[in-house]
Each structure stands twice: as structure tokens, then as C-alpha cells.
Design a protein around this motif. Sequence first.
Motif, PDB file in Angstrom:
ATOM      1  N   LEU A 311      22.286 -19.049 113.495  1.00 25.17           N
ATOM      2  CA  LEU A 311      22.465 -20.388 112.938  1.00 25.17           C
ATOM      3  C   LEU A 311      21.414 -20.654 111.872  1.00 25.17           C
ATOM      4  CD1 LEU A 311      23.404 -22.772 115.863  1.00 25.17           C
ATOM      5  CD2 LEU A 311      24.706 -22.250 113.803  1.00 25.17           C
ATOM      6  N   ARG A 312      20.194 -20.202 112.170  1.00 27.07           N
ATOM      7  CA  ARG A 312      19.118 -20.421 111.215  1.00 27.07           C
ATOM      8  C   ARG A 312      19.430 -19.691 109.910  1.00 27.07           C
ATOM      9  NH1 ARG A 312      13.189 -18.863 113.067  1.00 27.07           N
ATOM     10  NH2 ARG A 312      13.921 -19.881 114.940  1.00 27.07           N
ATOM     11  N   ARG A 315      21.965 -21.583 107.967  1.00 25.49           N
ATOM     12  CA  ARG A 315      21.385 -22.759 107.322  1.00 25.49           C
ATOM     13  C   ARG A 315      20.551 -22.366 106.116  1.00 25.49           C
ATOM     14  NH1 ARG A 315      20.959 -27.215 110.408  1.00 25.49           N
ATOM     15  NH2 ARG A 315      20.294 -28.192 108.479  1.00 25.49           N
ATOM     16  N   PRO A 321      24.795 -28.444 108.570  1.00 26.24           N
ATOM     17  CA  PRO A 321      24.862 -28.324 110.035  1.00 26.24           C
ATOM     18  C   PRO A 321      26.304 -28.210 110.543  1.00 26.24           C
ATOM     19  CG  PRO A 321      23.650 -30.306 109.354  1.00 26.24           C
ATOM     20  CD  PRO A 321      24.110 -29.632 108.115  1.00 26.24           C
TER      21      PRO A 321
END
Lengths: 413, 269
Positions: A311-312, A315, A321
Motif C-alpha cells: 500500500l505504501r 501511495r 487512498p
Amino acid sequence: MSVTETVDIERIRTFVAVRRAARPARRAALSLALPLVGFLIVAFIAPILYLLVTAVDNPETRSILPRTLTALESWDGVSTPDEPVFAALAADLKLAKEDSTASQAGKRLNYEIPGMRSKVLAASRMAAGLEAGPYREKFLDQSEIWAAPETWSVIRRNGAGLTPYYLLTAVDLQQSPSGGIEGVAPDQAIFLPILGRTLLVAGIVTGLTLILGYPVAYVLTIAPRTIAAVMMLMVLLPLWTSLLVRTTAWVVLLQSDGVINAVLMALHLTTEKVQLIFTRFGTVTAMTHIQLPFTILPIYSVMRSIQPTQLRAARSLGAGPTSAFWRIYAPQTLPGVVAGCLMTFILSLGYYITPALVGGPQDQMVSNFISVYINRDLNWGLAAALGVVLLLVTLAIYGLFLRLVGADKIKLG
Amino acid sequence: MWLPSYATPSERLSRILVVAFAVAVMLFLIAPLFIIVPLSFSKDPFFTLPVREYSLRWYEDLFGNPRWFEAMINSAVAAVLTTILATTLGTLAALGIARPDFPYRRAIMALLISPMIVPIVIVAVGSYLFFGEFGLTNTRAGLVLAHTALATPFVVITVTATLSTYDTNLTRAANSLGASGLSAFFRVTLPNILPGVISGAIFAFATSFDEVVVALFLTAAEQRTLPVQMFSGIRDQINPTIMAAATMLLILSILLFAALALLTRKKAR
């Protein structure tokens, strides 16, 4: 050429030799599982097979009216039969009266010809008093049902040891007197709507457990260890509590003098008692409560294996998000969602206790009707046929589950 | 833990909403279970909260009334017999399945798990009709046979899971040091997989003790189990003795669950 051939033969020989060498080990492994396999065949599979046979078994007419069936062999199928058939029927019914089996034959024929039960009983009483023929006129005088060719074709058809009648009825079909298969009149079509209702309730419950359970599974993965452990306890404890206890709790909560109504009244949200128990809302709520852990656990176990660094990375590569969640996270949780939802759907199809205690007449599922036909109507054939339908639907979805998820993926807590 | 360091304010808000939603769902999961406890101690024969006056009269009925007491004994006997049978059969099968050269694994696993999947009414009605042919309806033996079939998948799953972490070299070492197959099993394998076996046994016990539908079909008044007694009570006239029985079942579940939690923690250590 010849060199490769030898090599191939060598390889095949080696393969066969390895398989042969492995055989004792395979046998030993299998022999450990055989006691359980054997036990399940006797105590689990055999009863289910017996149920399947009951759905097509048709002993009544064959055993109670054998002479009539023999006499009917020469019947033309369109006119009222002649004296020999009635003489045979009188002889059969006379015996049936003595053995008190006339009501069984009448009950069986009554399924296909409404009113037949009382006609057969009346005829058996009459036959018992008759010493000699001619019989035909006496039967025809008693009831015109004996003049109708349809009556006789139904009797002749039921001379067969197996009948499609119950299975057809269970899916709202019937055999016409001529032998073709047709749908029953719309006002008599009750079983497909019940199956549809069962599928609908199972679907709604599955959807609700997913909506309620998915965030819970997610929070379980992000919460600090001790909080996550407490939350896990709160998911597993209901799973451990007896289904009957949980249903009882809902009966108490939903009653018109129950806790929920008391709270609603105290908060002045309503001035009159709301009917909650014996409704679809109550049934779905209770079932959702009971099934929630089954949906949460597989989703949680998949979510736990997803690396947060992904997820990081998403991003850092510029995804917002929402986009990171839907495009990176959600697709990876799909195996857990499929496993949890299929499990809940399969289990919801077979609900009996909860609809029986919390639901109204319109919320009773296929299982409840099976129970009614066994206990109240004593129509075992129809109960068994409904069981076959429910079993087939369930096994189809179990097959899907085995294909998509696998039996060895089922975990307990 | 709760939030990554790079979270935006809107992300913080949505995270708070998600956690609040999850907490609400947790309450929905847990609260209904404990609603029955205060009601079982109420003096009144109806179910309103808050309880006006407390008493133990429903527990006196539960333990003093022979119908309820016999039902509890019947449940316990059936559950113990089921546990012994299911644990033995299930553990043996799991030992076979865990071996790498187990043949037809997928098909046999699908069969062994199927009692969890098949709708319970079908099992109940099938057993009722089939066991009836052998005079096994309205007997304890019939009930135990059916309950054992329902309980074995739990044993198979828990023991197979434990065996997946068991080092089979230990068995081999025992054999090479002269232990016979049986002696190696009882002295080396079994002690190592015991937590899994006991977990399976706990599951089997709970499965039988809580089961209603099969018991409804297969028992008469003499073998009537606690859940059956509760079920007919809720249907006819729901009385607070049922709440007392439900509370006892809830306490039993919590105890079994705690035992299981202790076992799995030991295993993890």
C-alpha cells in the motif's frame, strides 16, 4: 532414434518402479484413513443415499393392488376398464381392508388424484362386503371417479417400483395423464418459490455478513496486538456458543415485549410495539449474527498475509487512498472474500432452527418444509425429494468451493 | 499501528469511521449472547430489562426438575461417547492424510469434510429413515453414531493442522532407535500432536452437546438432550428455565473456548 527410445523406456521403467516402491507407503497412509471413511459411509453417506432412494421409492400401489395392475395390462388406456379389472380391484381391496393397508394405497393415490383417499377407503369397505360380481356396476355406482380413464392411468403408472412424482413435485412439475411432463398450475406452484426464498435469504445474509465483516477483518489486522487479541476473542466466542443459545437470545431480543422494543420505546423512537419476531427482518438479523464469524475468519486470514508495504508503494507512486485500496488492497483480499462468502452461503441454505423459532410462515426455508413433511404430513417421499433438491444445490456450491478454495483450506479459528 | 505515518487528514477520518464501524459490529456480535444471563436470574417469568428483582428460582427448576436434569445427563453421555469415537477415528485419518504419499487426497478430504457442509436437516431425516430400518431411532447408539459423523471433520481439520508443523523425523528417529510403530506413536508422535488432538476433542464435544436437529429426529423422551428440551420449550411456552439452561450452555462454551485458547497458546510457544 534407437537411443532416445531406450532412454524413454528406461524412464518409464524407472517411473513404474518408483510408483511400485511407493505403493506400500500409499497403502499404509490410506489404511489409516479407512476406518473413518468406512464409518462415514455407514453412518453418513448411507443415510443420505437412503433418503435419495426414498424420493423415488413407490411401493404402495405395487404391493397393495397387484391383481389390479396385472388386469390393467390389457386395458386400452382410453375407456373405462371392463369387469376383470374391477373384479381384480375388488379382490385387492378386500385383502387391503383385512390388512388395513387400504389407507396407504389411498394416501399414495391421493397425492396425484385429489379426493382419492376417501374413495379408496369407501371402495375397500364396499369390497369387503361383496361376495360375488359383477363388480363394475357397483364401483361405478359408488363413485364416478372409477369411470374416469385418468384414475386408471395413474394407478397403472404407479405399478412401477420407482416414481418421478415426488421429485417432479419438489420442483413444481407434474406428469400429465398422457405421461408428458408439465408445470403445475401457478396457484399450486409452491416449492420453487420456497427454494427461491431460501436462496434469497442465504444471499442477503451472505451480503450482510460481508458488509459487516470486511471492516472487522481489516481492523483486526491493523489493531495493536493486545486489542486485536481481544477483538479476536469477540469474534470466536459467538462461534463457540451453541446455535440454539444464540437463537434463543434473538427470540428474547425480538419479542414484542422484548429488549429491543423496550429500548425503542424508552428512546421514544416508537410509541407502539414493533413486530420484530416472526418477520423476515428478524430471521435475517439472527442469521447474520450467527454467520458473521464464518465470513470474517477467512477474510482475516487472507488480509493478514498482505504486505502493508504494498500500500505504501502504491501511495508513493501517486495513488490516492481510495485508489490504493480498491486497486491494490481489495483485489488481494478476494480469495478470502470468496471463501468466507461461499461458506456462509452454503451454511445459510441449510438453516432450520433459526427460521423455525424467529421466522414467520413466510420465512420458512426448504429445511423447515422437509421437517414438516416428515413429522406432520408423514409424506416421506416428498420430504426426501425436497432433501434431494436442497442437497443438489448445496453440493453444487460446495463443488465451487472445493474448486476455488479447497477442502484443506478450512480452518477453525 | 492504527495508521501509517503518511496518512492524510481525510484518511485519518475514514480510518476512525472504519474502526468505529468495526466496534459497533463487535458489539452486535457479543451483546446478544450476554443478554440472556441477567434474564436467567430474574424473579419475573417474563423478559424485560432492567431486571427488577433477582432470584435463583429458574436454576432451582433446571437442576431440581428431573426432566431438565435427565436432559443434561443425556447430553453429557452422548457428547462424551461422541468425543471418544470421533477423536479416535479423526486422529487416525489425519495421521494418514498428513503423510506425503497419501493417495486421492483431494477426493478423500472433500468426503471427510462433507458432514460440515450437508444441510443438517438432510442428515437428520436420512438418519431417521435409515437408522429406523435397524431399530436405531430412539436409541442412544443412533444419536452417537450420527453425532460422531458430524463431529469428525473438526477433529480431522485440527489434527491435520497440528501435524503440518510436526517434524516427521522425530518418528523416524524413534523407529531407528528401536521403537515399534505403536510405541513410537504413543511415546513420540502423540505427545507432540496432543494439543491438536485435544482441540479436536473439544470441538467434537461441543458439536454433540449443542446439536439440536439430529437429536430432535433421533431421540424419544428417554434420550432427550438438553438442546432438544430447550427447543421444544421455546416453541411451546418460552420460560426462564430455558434462559438458565442457555446460560449454563454459554458458560460451558466459554470454558471449552478458554481451554482451547490455552492449548493453542502453548502450541505457539
